[in-house]
Design a protein around this motif. Structure first.
Motif, PDB file in Angstrom:
ATOM      1  N   ASN A   4      28.835  17.857  -4.975  1.00  0.00           N
ATOM      2  CA  ASN A   4      30.062  17.599  -5.735  1.00  0.00           C
ATOM      3  C   ASN A   4      30.006  18.373  -7.041  1.00  0.00           C
ATOM      4  O   ASN A   4      29.060  18.192  -7.822  1.00  0.00           O
ATOM      5  CB  ASN A   4      30.216  16.110  -6.026  1.00  0.00           C
ATOM      6  N   CYS A   6      32.414  19.973 -10.509  1.00  0.00           N
ATOM      7  CA  CYS A   6      33.674  19.943 -11.244  1.00  0.00           C
ATOM      8  C   CYS A   6      33.689  21.080 -12.250  1.00  0.00           C
ATOM      9  O   CYS A   6      32.639  21.585 -12.661  1.00  0.00           O
ATOM     10  CB  CYS A   6      33.897  18.587 -11.932  1.00  0.00           C
ATOM     11  N   HIS A  32      32.411  20.062  -2.548  1.00  0.00           N
ATOM     12  CA  HIS A  32      33.771  19.784  -3.004  1.00  0.00           C
ATOM     13  C   HIS A  32      33.824  20.071  -4.497  1.00  0.00           C
ATOM     14  O   HIS A  32      32.927  19.688  -5.247  1.00  0.00           O
ATOM     15  CB  HIS A  32      34.170  18.336  -2.737  1.00  0.00           C
ATOM     16  N   TYR A  34      36.022  19.653  -7.933  1.00  0.00           N
ATOM     17  CA  TYR A  34      37.096  18.956  -8.636  1.00  0.00           C
ATOM     18  C   TYR A  34      37.505  19.841  -9.817  1.00  0.00           C
ATOM     19  O   TYR A  34      36.727  20.049 -10.749  1.00  0.00           O
ATOM     20  CB  TYR A  34      36.626  17.580  -9.101  1.00  0.00           C
ATOM     21  N   ALA A  54      38.707  21.507  -2.440  1.00  0.00           N
ATOM     22  CA  ALA A  54      38.980  21.262  -3.862  1.00  0.00           C
ATOM     23  C   ALA A  54      40.013  20.161  -4.041  1.00  0.00           C
ATOM     24  O   ALA A  54      40.887  19.966  -3.201  1.00  0.00           O
ATOM     25  CB  ALA A  54      39.457  22.540  -4.550  1.00  0.00           C
ATOM     26  N   THR A  55      39.876  19.452  -5.147  1.00  0.00           N
ATOM     27  CA  THR A  55      40.881  18.493  -5.598  1.00  0.00           C
ATOM     28  C   THR A  55      41.341  18.961  -6.969  1.00  0.00           C
ATOM     29  O   THR A  55      40.510  19.223  -7.852  1.00  0.00           O
ATOM     30  CB  THR A  55      40.300  17.074  -5.701  1.00  0.00           C
ATOM     31  N   ILE A  57      43.209  18.323 -10.475  1.00  0.00           N
ATOM     32  CA  ILE A  57      43.554  17.208 -11.354  1.00  0.00           C
ATOM     33  C   ILE A  57      44.318  17.750 -12.553  1.00  0.00           C
ATOM     34  O   ILE A  57      43.848  18.667 -13.239  1.00  0.00           O
ATOM     35  CB  ILE A  57      42.290  16.459 -11.817  1.00  0.00           C
ATOM     36  N   THR A  87      35.028  15.232 -17.861  1.00  0.00           N
ATOM     37  CA  THR A  87      35.432  15.631 -16.504  1.00  0.00           C
ATOM     38  C   THR A  87      34.431  15.096 -15.479  1.00  0.00           C
ATOM     39  O   THR A  87      34.825  14.632 -14.402  1.00  0.00           O
ATOM     40  CB  THR A  87      35.558  17.160 -16.362  1.00  0.00           C
ATOM     41  N   ALA A  91      35.355  12.343 -12.597  1.00  0.00           N
ATOM     42  CA  ALA A  91      35.146  12.626 -11.179  1.00  0.00           C
ATOM     43  C   ALA A  91      34.272  11.560 -10.522  1.00  0.00           C
ATOM     44  O   ALA A  91      34.587  11.073  -9.429  1.00  0.00           O
ATOM     45  CB  ALA A  91      34.515  14.009 -11.011  1.00  0.00           C
ATOM     46  N   PHE A  95      36.466   9.056  -8.076  1.00  0.00           N
ATOM     47  CA  PHE A  95      36.300   9.427  -6.667  1.00  0.00           C
ATOM     48  C   PHE A  95      35.039   8.818  -6.062  1.00  0.00           C
ATOM     49  O   PHE A  95      34.640   9.196  -4.958  1.00  0.00           O
ATOM     50  CB  PHE A  95      36.295  10.952  -6.541  1.00  0.00           C
ATOM     51  N   CYS A 100      27.591  14.379  -9.537  1.00  0.00           N
ATOM     52  CA  CYS A 100      28.548  15.455  -9.818  1.00  0.00           C
ATOM     53  C   CYS A 100      27.899  16.445 -10.781  1.00  0.00           C
ATOM     54  O   CYS A 100      27.170  16.053 -11.700  1.00  0.00           O
ATOM     55  CB  CYS A 100      29.844  14.909 -10.423  1.00  0.00           C
TER      56      CYS A 100
END
Length: 345
Positions: A4, A6, A32, A34, A54-55, A57, A87, A91, A95, A100
């Motif tokens: 994970n 970000c 993934h 973020y 990807a997500t 935000i 951040t 995350a 989530f 992360c």
């Protein structure tokens, strides 16, 4: 293991953020990312791209009362630094992540991050050193560690360290050097003494950048960029990621003029690390604008005045009383307007 990550950026770094994502897609088996979009344009573009891993935000969904309270007091760069730890916090909590890792947007992965996470093992947090070249050791006054790859596990020790860093950045995060703090990064100097289960990543292929690349020899072996501390490359490791801090370039219509960094960059590194990256960024820009990509010559240059400025930046700030004068008079790249968010033309 699923990784994970970000990151945060606005439209100015949009092409770099997309390049970062693509490099993860190329070198990560399962990940993934973020992405915290710091303006409407980047949010719209990234949302339309429908990135599989990807997500996206938006700033309005991310910002809370604490951040909005300090936002008017900070420049764009300072506010981005202020938000870094938040951040990761957002995350993990929103989530329900077991870990992360924050990544700077101006980085590119050249190999799998597996060796980093193998080194981290079961540790609760992980930080990376600047690893300054010998002639730049005085720059450690701004922080021994670099906010470029910062890992936190969702456990007691990891969240305790993250909470302290987040709260400290909200309280104070400015581009001014003080004895115990500078931006968001000098706080990392105290992680090992304040918190348990901290990993300081030792892999030399992690966080290679303008300030430390001269520590290593670079060659392409079997289609992969490899690093070694000795010239004969008897012991070499993959270049995992490079941090392109300070890279600038413009397209004048005929060729691309680039200043790779404030520091001088060697020809081999320009050819193997910078040229492919700039070509990728310009390609992404053409993709976003729907224009035809035409390969142009890249001209690397560093004006004499920039060399003189860097000499004074590196030497004047070695001494505390001269640093005081420097910050009293400074007009640098961090003195940007105090507005962020909305549309950027």
């Amino acid at each position: 293991m699923k990784y994970n990550f970000c990151t945060l950026f606005d439209s100015y770094y949009l092409t770099r953020g997309i390049a970062l994502y693509r490099s993860l897609e190329k070198h990560c088996r399962d990940f993934h990312l973020y992405i915290f979009s710091f303006d409407d344009k980047s949010f719209s573009v990234l949302t339309e791209m429908k990135l599989a891993h990807a997500t996206i935000i938006s700033l309005k969904d991310f910002e809370n009362e604490e951040l909005l309270r300090v936002k008017p007091t900070r420049t764009i760069a300072e506010y981005c630094w202020t938000c870094t730890a938040s951040t990761i916090w957002y995350a993990i909590r929103n989530f329900n992540l077991d870990h992360c890792t924050y990544l700077d947007a101006d980085m590119l992965f050249f190999a799998s991050p597996d060796p980093i996470f193998e080194e981290i093992g079961g540790r609760s947090s992980a930080i990376t050193k600047h690893n300054f070249s010998p002639n730049l050791k005085s720059q450690e006054v701004y922080g021994k560690y670099c906010v470029q790859f910062v890992f936190f596990r969702n456990d007691e020790h990891g969240m305790k360290a993250l909470a302290w860093w987040r709260e400290s950045c909200i309280e104070w995060c400015y581009a001014n050097l003080e004895e115990t703090r500078y931006g968001d990064q000098k706080y990392l100097d105290y992680f090992e003494e304040k918190f348990d289960n901290v990993c300081v990543v030792q892999h030399i292929g992690v966080g290679v950048a303008p300030w430390n690349y001269t520590n290593y020899h670079l060659r392409e072996l079997n289609g992969q960029l490899r690093l070694s501390a000795n010239e004969n490359m008897t012991e070499n490791v993959p270049l995992i990621f490079y941090h392109y801090q300070g890279l600038k370039f413009t397209d004048n219509g005929k060729e691309i003029i680039s200043e790779p960094a404030f520091l001088k960059i060697g020809k081999n590194w320009l050819a193997q690390v910078y040229t492919p990256y700039i070509r990728q960024l310009t390609g992404i820009q053409h993709m976003l604008t729907g224009t035809e990509a035409v390969e142009k010559k890249i001209v690397f240059q560093r004006t004499k005045i920039k060399s003189v400025i860097m000499f004074f930046r590196l030497n004047v700030k070695r001494f505390s009383f001269l640093r005081t004068i420097f910050y009293a008079l400074k007009k640098n790249r961090y003195d940007r307007p105090k507005g962020i968010g909305g549309n950027i033309s």
